[in-house]
Motif scaffolding. Structure first.
Motif, PDB file in Angstrom:
ATOM      1  N   LYS A 183     -22.053   9.483  16.730  1.00 40.98           N
ATOM      2  CA  LYS A 183     -23.472   9.798  16.921  1.00 40.98           C
ATOM      3  C   LYS A 183     -23.638  11.186  17.508  1.00 40.98           C
ATOM      4  O   LYS A 183     -22.967  11.545  18.475  1.00 40.98           O
ATOM      5  CB  LYS A 183     -24.149   8.775  17.845  1.00 40.98           C
ATOM      6  N   SER A 185     -26.999  13.581  18.690  1.00 38.33           N
ATOM      7  CA  SER A 185     -28.432  13.445  18.935  1.00 38.33           C
ATOM      8  C   SER A 185     -29.005  14.709  19.549  1.00 38.33           C
ATOM      9  O   SER A 185     -28.319  15.437  20.274  1.00 38.33           O
ATOM     10  CB  SER A 185     -28.720  12.258  19.866  1.00 38.33           C
ATOM     11  N   HIS A 198     -31.342  11.692  15.477  1.00 34.66           N
ATOM     12  CA  HIS A 198     -29.957  11.212  15.488  1.00 34.66           C
ATOM     13  C   HIS A 198     -29.299  11.398  14.127  1.00 34.66           C
ATOM     14  O   HIS A 198     -29.946  11.250  13.085  1.00 34.66           O
ATOM     15  CB  HIS A 198     -29.883   9.707  15.814  1.00 34.66           C
ATOM     16  N   TYR A 203     -26.796   7.684   8.728  1.00 40.38           N
ATOM     17  CA  TYR A 203     -28.257   7.766   8.679  1.00 40.38           C
ATOM     18  C   TYR A 203     -28.765   8.937   9.513  1.00 40.38           C
ATOM     19  O   TYR A 203     -28.159   9.322  10.525  1.00 40.38           O
ATOM     20  CB  TYR A 203     -28.896   6.479   9.209  1.00 40.38           C
ATOM     21  N   SER A 205     -31.882   9.401  11.789  1.00 38.08           N
ATOM     22  CA  SER A 205     -32.832   8.515  12.448  1.00 38.08           C
ATOM     23  C   SER A 205     -33.728   9.338  13.358  1.00 38.08           C
ATOM     24  O   SER A 205     -33.253  10.094  14.209  1.00 38.08           O
ATOM     25  CB  SER A 205     -32.083   7.444  13.256  1.00 38.08           C
ATOM     26  N   LEU A 212     -29.708   4.738  16.463  1.00 31.40           N
ATOM     27  CA  LEU A 212     -30.183   4.196  15.194  1.00 31.40           C
ATOM     28  C   LEU A 212     -30.852   2.856  15.443  1.00 31.40           C
ATOM     29  O   LEU A 212     -30.248   1.936  15.972  1.00 31.40           O
ATOM     30  CB  LEU A 212     -28.998   4.054  14.231  1.00 31.40           C
ATOM     31  N   ASN A 213     -32.127   2.730  15.050  1.00 31.74           N
ATOM     32  CA  ASN A 213     -32.905   1.547  15.418  1.00 31.74           C
ATOM     33  C   ASN A 213     -33.975   1.321  14.370  1.00 31.74           C
ATOM     34  O   ASN A 213     -34.512   2.268  13.783  1.00 31.74           O
ATOM     35  CB  ASN A 213     -33.533   1.754  16.796  1.00 31.74           C
ATOM     36  N   ASN A 216     -37.226   3.270  14.475  1.00 39.08           N
ATOM     37  CA  ASN A 216     -37.244   4.671  14.097  1.00 39.08           C
ATOM     38  C   ASN A 216     -37.480   4.805  12.599  1.00 39.08           C
ATOM     39  O   ASN A 216     -37.436   3.819  11.848  1.00 39.08           O
ATOM     40  CB  ASN A 216     -35.900   5.339  14.446  1.00 39.08           C
ATOM     41  N   ASN A 218     -35.714   5.854   9.407  1.00 36.02           N
ATOM     42  CA  ASN A 218     -34.297   5.952   9.098  1.00 36.02           C
ATOM     43  C   ASN A 218     -34.096   6.334   7.635  1.00 36.02           C
ATOM     44  O   ASN A 218     -34.679   5.712   6.735  1.00 36.02           O
ATOM     45  CB  ASN A 218     -33.597   4.617   9.381  1.00 36.02           C
ATOM     46  N   ASN A 220     -31.115   7.055   4.742  1.00 38.97           N
ATOM     47  CA  ASN A 220     -29.713   6.959   4.380  1.00 38.97           C
ATOM     48  C   ASN A 220     -29.238   8.311   3.851  1.00 38.97           C
ATOM     49  O   ASN A 220     -29.817   8.851   2.908  1.00 38.97           O
ATOM     50  CB  ASN A 220     -29.514   5.871   3.322  1.00 38.97           C
ATOM     51  N   SER A 231     -33.370  -0.610   9.670  1.00 41.43           N
ATOM     52  CA  SER A 231     -32.317   0.357   9.997  1.00 41.43           C
ATOM     53  C   SER A 231     -31.279   0.477   8.899  1.00 41.43           C
ATOM     54  O   SER A 231     -30.379   1.322   9.001  1.00 41.43           O
ATOM     55  CB  SER A 231     -31.633  -0.045  11.315  1.00 41.43           C
ATOM     56  N   SER A 232     -31.365  -0.340   7.846  1.00 37.46           N
ATOM     57  CA  SER A 232     -30.434  -0.241   6.715  1.00 37.46           C
ATOM     58  C   SER A 232     -31.188  -0.524   5.423  1.00 37.46           C
ATOM     59  O   SER A 232     -30.985  -1.566   4.783  1.00 37.46           O
ATOM     60  CB  SER A 232     -29.259  -1.215   6.887  1.00 37.46           C
TER      61      SER A 232
END
Length: 276
Positions: A183, A185, A198, A203, A205, A212-213, A216, A218, A220, A231-232
């Motif tokens: 990560k 940030s 991030h 990702y 984000s 990653l949440n 947020n 997000n 890919n 988140s995915s």
């Protein structure tokens, strides 16, 4: 000769010369030569310490030492009478072509010249005199690479107009921020709001969460899928709000205008099919 003056005080009205090698032996306090100022009573003393170094005393306070290893050490003591300088070392003069100080670290580009501070290093320019717009500049030869201006703004490749200002010239990539774990940030904060950017687990984000949440935005990094509340995301746009029945609202705030959505695809003949 100096030997004849040992332990005595003498006045000289002309240059003092000696033929051959003259030896001065220090007294019990380590002093070998004392030089008085004729009106104020201040004096300076020279001596040799037990390590073979040459000591310079402002009256009885050790002001500087020149060791036999070539190391030169200066000591600041503001309590000594006649010491009106707040800076131990001042060098007057110097230009862009002829610098005030030159550090020669070695014989090739791999040998570094270094400035070392035991605790902290402070660089500053005196802005209390006539010239008020002083900057600290970093140069390679005569080419300026970076500078701190008198307002504290820092510029890379430019004269800064913001607290942090980068001009990469013709380069497309202006900056790079890298982390060695999973990560990286950047925090963006004002007086009451904190947001994050991030790069994490494949990702990008963006939002108020510190990693990653689902709360947020997000994206890919591989396929460009976008997730809101997800988140995915498995589709180009995934919207998910498990806390509310209404997951997305599209509307117009202009009176008398409808809210419309156009969905468009292509059939096997590659002609457009539109659904409204």
């Amino acid at each position: 000769t100096f030997a004849a003056l040992s332990g005595t005080t003498a006045n000289f009205s002309s240059d003092l010369t000696a033929s051959g090698l003259t030896t001065l032996t220090t007294n019990g306090s380590g002093y070998a030569l004392k030089i008085f100022e004729n009106s104020g009573g201040e004096y300076f003393q020279l001596g040799v310490n037990q390590y073979g170094g040459l000591n310079f005393f402002n009256e009885t306070v050790n002001a500087a030492e020149f060791y036999d290893t070539g190391e030169f050490v200066m000591h600041k003591n503001a309590t000594v009478a006649g010491n009106n300088s707040a800076t131990p070392l001042k060098i007057t003069g110097g230009t862009l072509a002829v610098p005030s100080i030159q550090l020669n670290g070695g014989n090739n580009e791999d040998d570094n010249s270094s400035i070392y501070a035991k605790y902290s290093l402070a660089l500053g320019c005196n802005s209390s005199t006539v010239i008020s717009n002083r900057s600290i500049t970093f140069k390679n030869g005569t080419t300026e690479l970076a500078r701190f201006d008198s307002s504290g703004n820092f510029g890379l490749g430019c004269v800064p107009s913001r607290p942090f200002h980068v001009n990469a010239g013709g380069l497309n990539f202006v900056a790079e921020f890298e982390s060695t774990d999973d990560k990286a940030s950047i925090l963006i904060k004002d007086d009451d709001t904190l947001n994050y950017l991030h790069s994490q687990d494949g990702y990008l984000s963006l939002g108020g969460q510190s990693s990653l949440n689902a709360n947020n935005l997000n994206i890919n990094s591989s396929n460009g899928n976008v997730g809101l509340g997800d988140s995915s995301p498995s589709e180009k746009l995934c919207v998910n709000d498990s806390a509310n029945d209404l997951q997305m609202r599209i509307g117009s705030l202009t009176a008398g205008r409808d809210a419309r959505i156009r969905l468009q695809g292509k059939n096997a003949a590659n002609s457009a099919n539109r659904f409204a």
